[in-house]
Design an enzyme around this catalytic site. Structure first.
Site, PDB file in Angstrom:
ATOM      1  N   HIS A  36      -7.685  38.374   1.777  1.00  0.00           N
ATOM      2  CA  HIS A  36      -8.293  38.664   2.907  1.00  0.00           C
ATOM      3  C   HIS A  36      -9.420  39.594   2.533  1.00  0.00           C
ATOM      4  CE1 HIS A  36      -5.563  37.274   5.619  1.00  0.00           C
ATOM      5  NE2 HIS A  36      -4.555  38.201   5.715  1.00  0.00           N
ATOM      6  N   THR A  58      -5.416  31.448   8.510  1.00  0.00           N
ATOM      7  CA  THR A  58      -5.051  31.474   7.065  1.00  0.00           C
ATOM      8  C   THR A  58      -3.921  30.448   6.975  1.00  0.00           C
ATOM      9  OG1 THR A  58      -5.397  33.861   7.487  1.00  0.00           O
ATOM     10  CG2 THR A  58      -4.490  33.190   4.945  1.00  0.00           C
ATOM     11  N   LYS A  96      -5.458  36.353  10.908  1.00  0.00           N
ATOM     12  CA  LYS A  96      -5.583  35.973  12.251  1.00  0.00           C
ATOM     13  C   LYS A  96      -6.811  34.946  12.452  1.00  0.00           C
ATOM     14  CE  LYS A  96      -2.038  36.331  13.188  1.00  0.00           C
ATOM     15  NZ  LYS A  96      -1.171  35.855  12.232  1.00  0.00           N
ATOM     16  N   TYR A 143     -13.260  28.021  12.167  1.00  0.00           N
ATOM     17  CA  TYR A 143     -11.879  27.622  12.695  1.00  0.00           C
ATOM     18  C   TYR A 143     -12.203  26.551  14.046  1.00  0.00           C
ATOM     19  CZ  TYR A 143      -7.438  28.378  15.379  1.00  0.00           C
ATOM     20  OH  TYR A 143      -6.116  28.045  16.275  1.00  0.00           O
ATOM     21  N   ARG A 199     -13.626  32.972  12.166  1.00  0.00           N
ATOM     22  CA  ARG A 199     -13.087  32.481  13.682  1.00  0.00           C
ATOM     23  C   ARG A 199     -13.840  33.289  14.838  1.00  0.00           C
ATOM     24  NH1 ARG A 199      -6.689  32.688  15.999  1.00  0.00           N
ATOM     25  NH2 ARG A 199      -7.197  31.211  17.703  1.00  0.00           N
ATOM     26  N   SER A 234      -5.545  37.514  18.951  1.00  0.00           N
ATOM     27  CA  SER A 234      -4.549  37.046  17.957  1.00  0.00           C
ATOM     28  C   SER A 234      -3.942  38.080  17.149  1.00  0.00           C
ATOM     29  CB  SER A 234      -5.282  35.983  17.030  1.00  0.00           C
ATOM     30  OG  SER A 234      -4.002  35.289  16.359  1.00  0.00           O
TER      31      SER A 234
HETATM   32  P1  A3P Z   1      -3.334  32.449  18.054  1.00  0.00           P
HETATM   33  O1  A3P Z   1      -2.795  33.703  17.751  1.00  0.00           O
HETATM   34  O2  A3P Z   1      -4.639  32.581  18.501  1.00  0.00           O
HETATM   35  O3  A3P Z   1      -2.328  31.450  18.586  1.00  0.00           O
HETATM   36  P2  A3P Z   1      -3.416  33.505  10.617  1.00  0.00           P
HETATM   37  O4  A3P Z   1      -2.765  31.992   9.948  1.00  0.00           O
HETATM   38  O5  A3P Z   1      -4.679  33.818   9.592  1.00  0.00           O
HETATM   39  O6  A3P Z   1      -2.422  34.501  10.555  1.00  0.00           O
HETATM   40  O7  A3P Z   1      -3.980  32.980  12.136  1.00  0.00           O
HETATM   41  C1  A3P Z   1      -2.769  32.855  12.987  1.00  0.00           C
HETATM   42  C2  A3P Z   1      -3.665  32.139  14.142  1.00  0.00           C
HETATM   43  O8  A3P Z   1      -3.840  30.777  13.797  1.00  0.00           O
HETATM   44  C3  A3P Z   1      -2.622  32.054  15.238  1.00  0.00           C
HETATM   45  O9  A3P Z   1      -3.737  32.018  16.452  1.00  0.00           O
HETATM   46  C4  A3P Z   1      -1.901  30.856  15.116  1.00  0.00           C
HETATM   47  O10 A3P Z   1      -1.462  30.187  16.346  1.00  0.00           O
HETATM   48  C5  A3P Z   1      -2.911  29.585  14.521  1.00  0.00           C
HETATM   49  N1  A3P Z   1      -2.548  28.973  13.692  1.00  0.00           N
HETATM   50  C6  A3P Z   1      -1.412  28.779  12.861  1.00  0.00           C
HETATM   51  N2  A3P Z   1      -1.459  27.488  12.541  1.00  0.00           N
HETATM   52  C7  A3P Z   1      -2.332  26.740  12.877  1.00  0.00           C
HETATM   53  C8  A3P Z   1      -2.581  25.362  12.987  1.00  0.00           C
HETATM   54  N3  A3P Z   1      -2.037  24.590  12.213  1.00  0.00           N
HETATM   55  N4  A3P Z   1      -3.793  24.915  13.738  1.00  0.00           N
HETATM   56  C9  A3P Z   1      -4.379  25.601  14.578  1.00  0.00           C
HETATM   57  N5  A3P Z   1      -4.113  27.172  14.819  1.00  0.00           N
HETATM   58  C10 A3P Z   1      -3.152  27.436  13.878  1.00  0.00           C
END
Ligand code: A3P
Length: 319
Positions: free
Chosen positions: A130, A70, A67, A220, A152, A160
């Protein structure tokens, strides 16, 4: 043969029983292995991938805490290195039809008996993980492959994860998840998947200080602030900088836009990733900086601030 057998014993149930055990706040069993917590349901695959995955010098490894961005990083790295193919026939761009998790597999999904699942049609290969830096497969640390890490703000990361696990209802068989206070306590104690987060971040931070050509450390929040700058930075780091002609054509901006939260959010919304476990739409919730303030109290933020000051004393760039 004998040594092989001993190493495989490492993955046996009896070996796992010797490790420290904990239950994460959502009910998932975790074990502590060499200083980090892992979800028990993935530990065998995790350890097996450390042992069997053979990195190539040309590989690109994307690393994060869960989160932390990725999915975003997968889309960016994929688009940057495959931009020639993508732009040759823009309608065929896989990012228009599939979730970035379909394009860039996680290393822990590597199976010794099925290595071909990891063959990628594109070169270089891109993988995500991870895994803490110290625990990466030797072949990753020793080869010339490149590693990109995104970290982040832990408060946003915590919020998240909480949404992600509750929304996906992963541990259906367990009692309901612990409340916010108790789960935040666990997080601040470092008892969470691939935690403690401060050791995870510090491992990659130190690695990039030692070898900036091998490890790129991104944040991030910086990416949200200026994605165009960071897209160029990633391309430079990967050894495929944008030419002035590409820049003039607006390719950097186009890739940034193609990988933006809004663009990715609507792709394959109803599909699932990871053998049907997670609904794709749950990877796109808000994608904002500072959303923690809608869920956590100022006292919690204060506690985190103090914790971070202590844990990152030796790495001022991380505070
Ligand atoms: P939030 O839950 O704060 O919205 P991961 O990809 O590591 O699983 O992380 C998911 C987080 O990254 C989520 O945060 C998601 O909304 C955010 N996220 C996914 N795609 C994104 C993008 N293109 N730009 C910015 N944030 C993004």
């Amino acid at each position: 043969k004998k040594q092989e057998k001993n190493e495989d014993d490492e993955f046996s149930e009896s070996f796992l029983q010797t490790l420290e055990q904990q239950t994460n706040w959502d009910g998932s069993p975790m074990v502590k292995y060499r200083g980090f917590w892992y979800l028990k349901r993935f530990i065998r695959q995790e350890l097996s991938s450390h042992k069997h995955f053979k990195a190539r010098d040309s590989d690109i490894i994307l690393s994060t805490l869960p989160k932390s961005g990725t999915t975003w990083l997968k889309a960016l790295a994929y688009s940057i290195v495959n931009r020639d193919t993508i732009y040759r026939d823009i309608g065929q761009n896989p990012l228009l039809t599939c979730n970035p998790h379909t394009l860039v597999p996680f290393l822990f999904m590597f199976e010794e008996n099925n290595p071909h699942e990891f063959d990628q049609p594109t070169d270089p290969r891109i993988f995500a993980t991870h895994t803490p830096f110290e625990a990466l497969a030797d072949s990753i640390r020793q080869s010339a492959c490149k590693i990109i890490y995104v970290c982040r703000n832990p408060l946003d990361q915590f919020v998240s994860i909480r949404h992600f696990l509750i929304d996906n209802k992963i541990e259906k068989d367990h009692a309901g998840p612990l409340g916010l206070d108790e789960s935040f306590d666990m997080f601040c104690e470092g008892t969470h998947p691939v935690g403690p987060f401060w050791d995870h971040m510090t491992g990659y931070w130190n690695a990039q200080l030692e070898n900036p050509r091998k490890v790129l450390f991104l944040k991030y929040e910086d990416m949200k602030e200026d994605i165009v700058f960071n897209v160029k930075k990633i391309a430079d780091f990967l050894g495929c900088p944008f030419s002035s002609e590409e820049e003039e054509r607006g390719m950097v901006e186009e890739i940034s836009e193609m990988c933006s939260f809004q663009s990715l959010k609507n792709v394959d919304r109803n599909g699932y990733s990871f053998k049907g476990i997670f609904k794709n739409s749950t990877f796109f919730r808000k994608g904002e900086v500072g959303d923690w303030s809608n869920c956590l109290t100022p006292a919690m933020a204060e506690r985190m601030k103090k914790l971070v000051e202590i844990k990152f004393q030796g790495s001022p760039g991380l505070t």
